[in-house]
Design a protein around this motif. Structure first.
Motif, PDB file in Angstrom:
ATOM      1  N   TYR A 190       3.015  11.054   2.223  1.00 44.34           N
ATOM      2  CA  TYR A 190       3.433   9.691   1.902  1.00 44.34           C
ATOM      3  C   TYR A 190       4.894   9.658   1.464  1.00 44.34           C
ATOM      4  CZ  TYR A 190      -0.955   7.185   2.435  1.00 44.34           C
ATOM      5  OH  TYR A 190      -2.067   6.575   2.965  1.00 44.34           O
ATOM      6  N   GLY A 200       0.815  -1.210   0.000  1.00 37.53           N
ATOM      7  CA  GLY A 200       0.000   0.000   0.000  1.00 37.53           C
ATOM      8  C   GLY A 200       0.845   1.255   0.000  1.00 37.53           C
ATOM      9  N   PRO A 238      -9.645   6.260   0.234  1.00 37.94           N
ATOM     10  CA  PRO A 238      -8.601   7.285   0.123  1.00 37.94           C
ATOM     11  C   PRO A 238      -8.960   8.596   0.820  1.00 37.94           C
ATOM     12  CG  PRO A 238      -9.725   6.945  -1.984  1.00 37.94           C
ATOM     13  CD  PRO A 238     -10.169   5.849  -1.080  1.00 37.94           C
ATOM     14  N   THR A 251      -5.714   8.743   5.602  1.00 36.53           N
ATOM     15  CA  THR A 251      -4.831   9.464   6.519  1.00 36.53           C
ATOM     16  C   THR A 251      -4.944   8.878   7.919  1.00 36.53           C
ATOM     17  OG1 THR A 251      -5.030  11.524   5.264  1.00 36.53           O
ATOM     18  CG2 THR A 251      -4.328  11.711   7.551  1.00 36.53           C
ATOM     19  N   ALA A 275      -0.158  11.381   4.881  1.00 37.15           N
ATOM     20  CA  ALA A 275      -0.170  10.010   5.391  1.00 37.15           C
ATOM     21  C   ALA A 275      -0.528   9.967   6.870  1.00 37.15           C
ATOM     22  CB  ALA A 275       1.187   9.344   5.160  1.00 37.15           C
ATOM     23  N   ARG A 298       0.228   9.186  -5.131  1.00 36.56           N
ATOM     24  CA  ARG A 298      -0.203  10.323  -4.319  1.00 36.56           C
ATOM     25  C   ARG A 298       0.888  10.704  -3.323  1.00 36.56           C
ATOM     26  NH1 ARG A 298      -3.886   8.547  -0.933  1.00 36.56           N
ATOM     27  NH2 ARG A 298      -5.106  10.444  -0.745  1.00 36.56           N
ATOM     28  N   SER A 335      -5.698   1.494   1.076  1.00 37.24           N
ATOM     29  CA  SER A 335      -6.676   2.396   0.464  1.00 37.24           C
ATOM     30  C   SER A 335      -6.160   3.821   0.312  1.00 37.24           C
ATOM     31  CB  SER A 335      -7.968   2.413   1.294  1.00 37.24           C
ATOM     32  OG  SER A 335      -7.729   2.957   2.583  1.00 37.24           O
ATOM     33  N   GLY A 336      -5.155   4.195   1.093  1.00 30.74           N
ATOM     34  CA  GLY A 336      -4.537   5.505   0.935  1.00 30.74           C
ATOM     35  C   GLY A 336      -5.114   6.613   1.782  1.00 30.74           C
ATOM     36  N   ARG A 370       2.205   1.886  -3.456  1.00 34.44           N
ATOM     37  CA  ARG A 370       1.155   2.327  -4.383  1.00 34.44           C
ATOM     38  C   ARG A 370       0.906   3.811  -4.254  1.00 34.44           C
ATOM     39  NH1 ARG A 370      -4.931   1.747  -3.652  1.00 34.44           N
ATOM     40  NH2 ARG A 370      -5.804   2.143  -5.695  1.00 34.44           N
ATOM     41  N   HIS A 371       0.787   4.276  -3.016  1.00 29.52           N
ATOM     42  CA  HIS A 371       0.441   5.686  -2.816  1.00 29.52           C
ATOM     43  C   HIS A 371       1.662   6.590  -2.880  1.00 29.52           C
ATOM     44  CE1 HIS A 371      -3.670   4.608  -2.222  1.00 29.52           C
ATOM     45  NE2 HIS A 371      -3.261   3.630  -1.437  1.00 29.52           N
ATOM     46  N   ALA A 374       0.044  13.445  -0.742  1.00 30.64           N
ATOM     47  CA  ALA A 374      -1.123  13.292   0.126  1.00 30.64           C
ATOM     48  C   ALA A 374      -0.658  13.080   1.564  1.00 30.64           C
ATOM     49  CB  ALA A 374      -1.976  12.114  -0.341  1.00 30.64           C
TER      50      ALA A 374
END
Length: 522
Positions: A29, A6, A198, A226, A19, A14, A223-224, A9-10, A17
């Motif tokens: 992230y 995961g 997300p 916070t 984290a 992203r 899922s990404g 991926r992010h 974004a």
């Protein structure tokens, strides 16, 4: 599958974004991944080899989340330490698992020092606090600052992810060995049920050493969303954080839900907080009474509730009861008070003592088979063979399944009360007691009786200002359950002994009554 998937991926899709939010600070992230890769590099530089065990003794923090990702990144194995244990129990778990590295924070520094003096296998001690680094220990932030980031080992599949110790209240704990696939599956089962996304702002208040929080953490990385972190559970702080951080997802034990509601009711300023941001309240780790669930539904009318049933040995998911079953229709049918149906790819059966499946509606032991089932107990082949006999994890929980496949948990088999040859499930009696408006919390145990073998004993916490006596409780129960199930004795206390995740420690309640006597239920 591997637990760091995961994050990769992010990091790719992203990187900017958020984290984690912790103590007024945010980390993206990209920043988080850099720290994880550097911490993994520091561990390898300090001699951590493939499969070595790395432990952490700490309250919730950003560093704890980094630990969960960096250790497998370094091709090593997790060993999160139960913060409620004594030094002797911690030392046992470290030596049993041959743990070589211990990370300790300020909260447990003194306990950590006692552990360090006794543990046999530790060779590296890391201080993850904000004060002066104790002599003989390495500084967490200095390690990250000076280490070069390394490539992820991508340790995964059926290889050992972590050793998660369970028990410890009736002897030394057992080390549950879970693979990457075990925990990743449980995370995906949550996502399949529509939990986390997300846009999730998830509040970590369950202790991070506990697998329930780690499974939620893994789902969130997949899922990404916070991660918003509190060091521990304080009901007023939790309510204020939900409002200020606009939390929309939270996982709580039933006792935590009760404390939140009691705190809110007792403080007008907290009752005025805008908590409309909450969309999902997950609950689990122990049974919830209908009275408490109904109270929570009324207090958070805009939130969806979901339940997870399982245990550490199941990584930890077996059944799920989604928000769609928390409404009037399923209140009337009783399904709202079940543990739900088996999660995707999981099989559940109810069996008799000979492991034969029993008819629907018949109480037996709940057994589970699927990709969530543990690899086994560390260094305990006999206990592993007993628990996994026939290829099914024997949970030790008594329950039944209805015609629609919903599982109802009646009791831990060891908590079942046998009185005059009749089986009495403490959870059923607790439900009857908890429905009294003056009861805040309760627990039911079996105590010795020369005539009947055991009798039902209730331990009750009154609501503040409530006037409640044992005769009233017994009369209340007689209107709801059979006479032989009603308490024969009642005591009132100010508090119940609880585990770190809010489970009532019934062993501690029973012990004074059973000293020097042998109990029929192990």
């Amino acid at each position: 599958m591997y637990i760091t998937q995961g994050l990769h991926r992010h990091l790719q899709a992203r990187p900017n974004a958020t984290a984690i939010r912790f103590q007024g600070r945010s980390i993206t992230y990209a920043e988080f991944a850099e720290r994880v890769a550097r911490l993994a590099g520091a561990l390898r530089k300090r001699g951590v080899a493939s499969g070595d065990r790395v432990a952490m003794l700490s309250v919730n923090s950003q560093r704890y989340i980094e630990y969960y990702q960096a250790v497998p990144w370094a091709d090593a194995v997790l060993n999160p330490v139960n913060i409620r244990w004594s030094a002797a129990e911690i030392v046992y778990s470290l030596d049993d698992s041959e743990t070589t590295v211990l990370i300790v924070d300020d909260t447990f520094l003194e306990l950590g020092k006692r552990v360090i003096e006794q543990a046999q296998t530790l060779r590296t001690l890391i201080y993850a606090g904000d004060g002066e680094t104790p002599k003989g220990m390495l500084n967490y932030e200095e390690l990250i600052r000076h280490a070069a980031p390394i490539e992820d080992a991508r340790r995964g599949g059926d290889r050992l992810l972590g050793i998660f110790y369970t028990g410890g209240t009736t002897g030394f704990p057992k080390g549950v060995m879970l693979s990457h696939s075990n925990v990743a599956f449980a995370a995906l089962a949550c996502l399949n049920a529509g939990v986390y996304g997300p846009d999730s702002a998830f509040l970590h208040v369950m202790p991070m050493f506990h697998l329930a929080d780690f499974a939620a953490m893994t789902s969130l990385f997949f899922s990404g969303g916070t991660h918003v972190v509190l060091p521990g559970f304080n009901p007023a702080v939790v309510l204020e954080t939900i409002a200020s951080e606009r939390i929309n997802e939270v996982l709580l034990a039933p006792t935590m839900i009760q404390m939140l509601l009691d705190c809110r009711d007792a403080n007008p300023s907290l009752a005025e907080l805008d908590l409309s941001c909450i969309r999902t309240i997950g609950y689990g780790a122990s049974p919830i009474t209908p009275a408490l669930l109904n109270r929570a539904l009324q207090a958070f009318p805009a939130a969806g509730f979901s339940q997870g049933y399982g245990m550490t040995e199941l990584a930890p998911m077996a059944c799920m009861l989604g928000r769609e079953f928390h409404g009037d229709e399923h209140h009337a049918s009783g399904k709202m008070y079940s543990a739900g149906r088996p999660a995707v790819c999981v099989e559940v059966r109810i069996v008799d003592p000979d492991d034969r499946e029993v008819p629907r509606g018949t109480v037996g032991e709940i057994v589970v088979r699927g990709p969530n089932v543990m690899l086994g107990y560390l260094n305990k082949p006999e206990a592993t063979a007993e628990a996994l006999r026939g290829g099914w994890m024997h949970t030790g929980d008594g329950g039944y399944m209805d015609e629609d496949g919903f599982v109802y948990v009646c009791d831990r088999l060891k908590d079942m009360i046998v009185s005059g040859g009749e089986n009495i499930y403490s959870a059923e009696v607790e439900t009857a007691i908890a429905s009294h408006p003056a009861v805040a919390q309760c627990a039911v145990i079996g105590i010795p009786c020369d005539k009947w073998g055991e009798t039902v004993h209730a331990v009750i916490i009154r609501k503040p200002g409530a006037d409640l006596c044992s005769e009233t409780i017994v009369a209340h129960c007689r209107e709801r359950i059979a006479g032989y199930k009603c308490p024969r004795s009642v005591e009132f206390r100010e508090a119940l002994p609880l585990s770190s995740v809010g489970k009532v420690l019934k062993t501690e309640l029973r012990d004074p009554f059973w000293q020097g006597r042998k109990r029929g239920i192990a």
